[in-house]
Design a protein around this motif. Structure first.
Motif, mmCIF file in Angstrom:
data_model
loop_
_atom_site.group_PDB
_atom_site.id
_atom_site.type_symbol
_atom_site.label_atom_id
_atom_site.label_comp_id
_atom_site.label_asym_id
_atom_site.label_seq_id
_atom_site.Cartn_x
_atom_site.Cartn_y
_atom_site.Cartn_z
ATOM 1 N N ASP A 138 0.859 -1.213 -0.057
ATOM 2 C CA ASP A 138 0.078 0.178 -0.058
ATOM 3 C C ASP A 138 0.872 1.179 0.065
ATOM 4 N N LEU A 139 0.942 1.966 -1.115
ATOM 5 C CA LEU A 139 1.737 3.059 -1.275
ATOM 6 C C LEU A 139 1.014 4.381 -1.265
ATOM 7 N N ARG A 140 -0.309 4.361 -0.675
ATOM 8 C CA ARG A 140 -0.825 5.709 -0.595
ATOM 9 C C ARG A 140 -0.015 6.636 0.300
ATOM 10 N N ARG A 141 0.730 6.238 1.304
ATOM 11 C CA ARG A 141 1.273 7.336 2.169
ATOM 12 C C ARG A 141 2.673 7.616 1.689
ATOM 13 N N TYR A 142 3.258 6.997 0.795
ATOM 14 C CA TYR A 142 4.461 6.947 0.576
ATOM 15 C C TYR A 142 4.755 7.060 -0.966
ATOM 16 N N GLY A 143 6.106 7.855 -1.238
ATOM 17 C CA GLY A 143 6.847 7.645 -2.699
ATOM 18 C C GLY A 143 7.509 6.320 -2.808
ATOM 19 N N SER A 144 7.867 5.971 -3.965
ATOM 20 C CA SER A 144 8.643 4.813 -4.079
ATOM 21 C C SER A 144 9.632 4.903 -4.643
ATOM 22 N N VAL A 145 10.557 3.756 -4.892
ATOM 23 C CA VAL A 145 11.959 3.693 -5.390
ATOM 24 C C VAL A 145 11.994 2.640 -6.292
ATOM 25 N N ILE A 146 12.346 3.105 -7.474
ATOM 26 C CA ILE A 146 12.567 1.973 -8.529
ATOM 27 C C ILE A 146 14.006 1.487 -8.566
ATOM 28 N N ILE A 147 14.275 0.232 -8.509
ATOM 29 C CA ILE A 147 15.619 -0.218 -8.705
ATOM 30 C C ILE A 147 15.687 -1.180 -9.714
ATOM 31 N N ASP A 148 17.004 -1.543 -10.408
ATOM 32 C CA ASP A 148 17.106 -2.299 -11.365
ATOM 33 C C ASP A 148 17.697 -3.899 -10.869
ATOM 34 N N GLU A 149 18.102 -4.657 -11.533
ATOM 35 C CA GLU A 149 18.332 -6.212 -11.006
ATOM 36 C C GLU A 149 19.720 -5.783 -10.263
ATOM 37 N N GLU A 150 20.544 -4.786 -10.408
ATOM 38 C CA GLU A 150 21.886 -4.722 -9.752
ATOM 39 C C GLU A 150 21.641 -3.633 -8.632
ATOM 40 N N TYR A 151 20.297 -3.468 -8.199
ATOM 41 C CA TYR A 151 19.880 -2.520 -7.036
ATOM 42 C C TYR A 151 20.386 -1.045 -7.298
ATOM 43 N N LYS A 152 20.624 -0.789 -8.606
ATOM 44 C CA LYS A 152 20.910 0.623 -8.757
ATOM 45 C C LYS A 152 19.543 1.109 -8.891
ATOM 46 N N VAL A 153 19.366 2.635 -7.849
ATOM 47 C CA VAL A 153 18.143 3.416 -8.057
ATOM 48 C C VAL A 153 18.021 4.017 -9.471
ATOM 49 N N LYS A 154 16.760 3.559 -10.190
ATOM 50 C CA LYS A 154 16.631 4.348 -11.386
ATOM 51 C C LYS A 154 15.923 5.517 -11.368
ATOM 52 N N LYS A 155 14.832 5.654 -10.589
ATOM 53 C CA LYS A 155 14.152 6.874 -10.252
ATOM 54 C C LYS A 155 13.214 6.785 -9.092
ATOM 55 N N PHE A 156 12.650 7.928 -8.638
ATOM 56 C CA PHE A 156 11.704 7.790 -7.684
ATOM 57 C C PHE A 156 10.188 8.243 -8.170
ATOM 58 N N ILE A 157 9.227 7.594 -7.461
ATOM 59 C CA ILE A 157 7.815 7.757 -7.998
ATOM 60 C C ILE A 157 7.189 8.689 -6.954
ATOM 61 N N GLU A 158 6.608 9.778 -7.161
ATOM 62 C CA GLU A 158 6.091 10.340 -5.982
ATOM 63 C C GLU A 158 4.912 9.876 -5.387
ATOM 64 N N LYS A 159 4.567 10.332 -4.304
ATOM 65 C CA LYS A 159 3.281 9.620 -3.409
ATOM 66 C C LYS A 159 2.236 10.041 -4.136
ATOM 67 N N GLY A 160 1.196 9.007 -4.100
ATOM 68 C CA GLY A 160 0.034 9.326 -4.772
ATOM 69 C C GLY A 160 -0.302 8.718 -6.239
ATOM 70 N N SER A 161 0.991 8.049 -6.542
ATOM 71 C CA SER A 161 1.007 7.270 -7.955
ATOM 72 C C SER A 161 -0.017 6.111 -8.013
ATOM 73 N N ASP A 162 -0.028 5.549 -9.036
ATOM 74 C CA ASP A 162 -1.083 4.459 -9.179
ATOM 75 C C ASP A 162 -0.354 3.128 -8.877
ATOM 76 N N HIS A 163 1.106 3.011 -8.601
ATOM 77 C CA HIS A 163 1.450 2.026 -8.217
ATOM 78 C C HIS A 163 1.006 1.223 -7.256
ATOM 79 N N ILE A 164 0.627 -0.064 -7.448
ATOM 80 C CA ILE A 164 -0.161 -0.770 -6.251
ATOM 81 C C ILE A 164 0.847 -1.291 -5.106
ATOM 82 N N GLU A 165 2.229 -1.572 -5.458
ATOM 83 C CA GLU A 165 3.022 -2.129 -4.520
ATOM 84 C C GLU A 165 4.473 -1.460 -4.917
ATOM 85 N N GLY A 166 5.361 -1.644 -3.906
ATOM 86 C CA GLY A 166 6.719 -1.027 -4.536
ATOM 87 C C GLY A 166 7.668 -1.034 -3.168
#
Length: 409
Positions: A138-166
């Motif tokens: 449940d990401l309603r309270r949080y922004g999320s962090v996108i990482i690749d397979e090497e754990y490198k951070v690719k981008k940040f998703i702002e709070k309130g996005s439609d991402h279901i999990e993360g």
């Protein structure tokens, strides 16, 4: 490693509850929330701590002093005016020019992680900024962090996005002093809003997911949760778990196996599990079930088969602590299941859900599967892949049978 704890926020969302108490000093039982964080650091041999204070700093200083009474060393970096998270870190870091890395913690967040492993991972990656990540459904309270397979951070998703999990920033990170060059101005600086996007341009920002209990007391509901549960969490004895893929590891895999009448245990699985039981492992089943999303069978079909399997194992003296399954797939024909999911192996979502629900020591636990997707993307979880229908095609080791796995445990 020197630890900075951000303890200068106003805590406006809790002000009607805490009155004149700074948020990190919010009482949990007979001691302040901040003491739980400090005790967790001390338990892992981190005893040199700097408290970055601001609002009502005297309340914090009067309680903790120089740390001697708590068996640690505490010093302070005080804000005369609000500096934000970034400004507070910059001010404190300038006092310690000889430090290569700083462990940075939010003073209103408790997250049960392995600090030593986070540090070794940070150094191995030559990272300038490494975050401990928490899996959330449940990401309603949080922004999320996108990482690749090497754990490198690719981008940040702002709070309130439609991402279901993360993954979210778990409020614990390690910053190399090279990152200070990205702090472009003096005064008020937000680490999240003014610094992090710039840091990403370095291609040296990493995020490492951890299981374990997590609580952010930033809102009243979670503060009350911490008051009810935190003391119990801290005192729980950790268990080690053998995470088991299902089809092809426990039972014969006929391809989208779901009919109870097709249930046949793998040859050798019971002696194997009994030996693991002797070695104090608990058992949790972790299984991808794309057949649900592809319309081959229903969730009820899955549950009926699972119930029959668990009962069969119970008759053999094997208790399954819990089961987790992922019905999602990008090629699902049923729309509600058609999506990418961090629950689907090799992503670690199901493992991390289990570690949230139970006091699991993932560093002492193992994963056993029969295909490459059972190599879970957690670098500290030991994964053993049995030779089977779907194994192979990878340079990593394949085990011929259960006995060979036992030989390496």
């Amino acid at each position: 490693m020197l630890a900075f704890i951000l303890a200068g926020g106003l805590g406006t969302r809790l002000s009607h509850i805490l009155k004149d108490t700074p948020k990190p000093m919010a009482p949990i039982g007979k001691k302040p929330f901040l003491k739980y964080i400090i005790e967790a650091l001390k338990k892992q041999n981190i005893s040199n701590i700097v408290l970055l204070t601001g609002y009502k700093s005297e309340v914090i200083e009067n309680y903790f002093g120089n740390g001697k009474d708590f068996g640690i060393s505490i010093s302070y970096s005080r804000e005369d005016k609000p500096l934000g998270t970034g400004g507070a870190i910059l001010k404190a870091a300038r006092k310690y020019p000889n430090e290569e890395d700083f462990l940075i913690l939010n003073g209103d967040t408790y997250f049960d992680i392995n600090y030593s492993y986070l540090e070794s991972f940070h150094k191995e990656k030559k990272s300038i900024f490494t975050m401990a990540l928490k899996f959330k459904q449940d990401l309603r309270r949080y922004g999320s962090v996108i990482i690749d397979e090497e754990y490198k951070v690719k981008k940040f998703i702002e709070k309130g996005s439609d991402h279901i999990e993360g993954f979210i920033n778990g409020g614990i990170s390690i910053m190399n002093k090279r990152a200070l060059s990205f702090f472009k101005k003096e005064g008020f600086l937000s680490l999240e809003n003014d610094i992090m996007e710039e840091l990403l341009s370095s291609q040296r920002v990493y995020g490492l997911p951890f299981g374990g209990k997590f609580i952010d007391i930033g809102i009243p509901e979670d503060y009350f949760l911490a008051k009810r549960e935190l003391k119990k969490w801290v005192g729980e004895r950790k268990i080690k778990v053998a995470f088991l893929d299902r089809d092809g590891v426990i039972n014969e895999d006929d391809g989208y196996t779901y009919r109870v009448e097709d249930l046949r245990l793998m040859n050798g699985i019971i002696p194997f599990l009994k030996e693991l039981k002797k070695r104090k492992f608990y058992f949790i089943i972790i299984t991808n079930q794309a057949g649900i999303g592809k319309g081959y069978f229903t969730e009820n079909d899955y549950k009926n088969f699972q119930k029959a399997l668990i009962n069969r194992l119970k008759k053999e003296g094997i208790k399954i602590l819990d089961s987790f399954y992922c019905p999602y797939h990008t090629e699902a024909i049923i729309e509600k299941y058609r999506r990418e999911s961090l629950l689907r192996k090799p992503a670690p979502g199901m493992i991390l859900m289990a570690a949230e629900k139970y006091p699991i020591d993932l560093f002492q636990s193992i994963m056993i599967g029969d295909r490459e997707s059972d190599r879970i993307r957690l670098p500290y979880l030991k994964c053993y892949i049995l030779k089977g229908k779907y194994s192979g095609g990878d340079s990593l080791k394949i085990y011929s049978d259960y006995k060979e796995i036992l030989g390496e445990l």
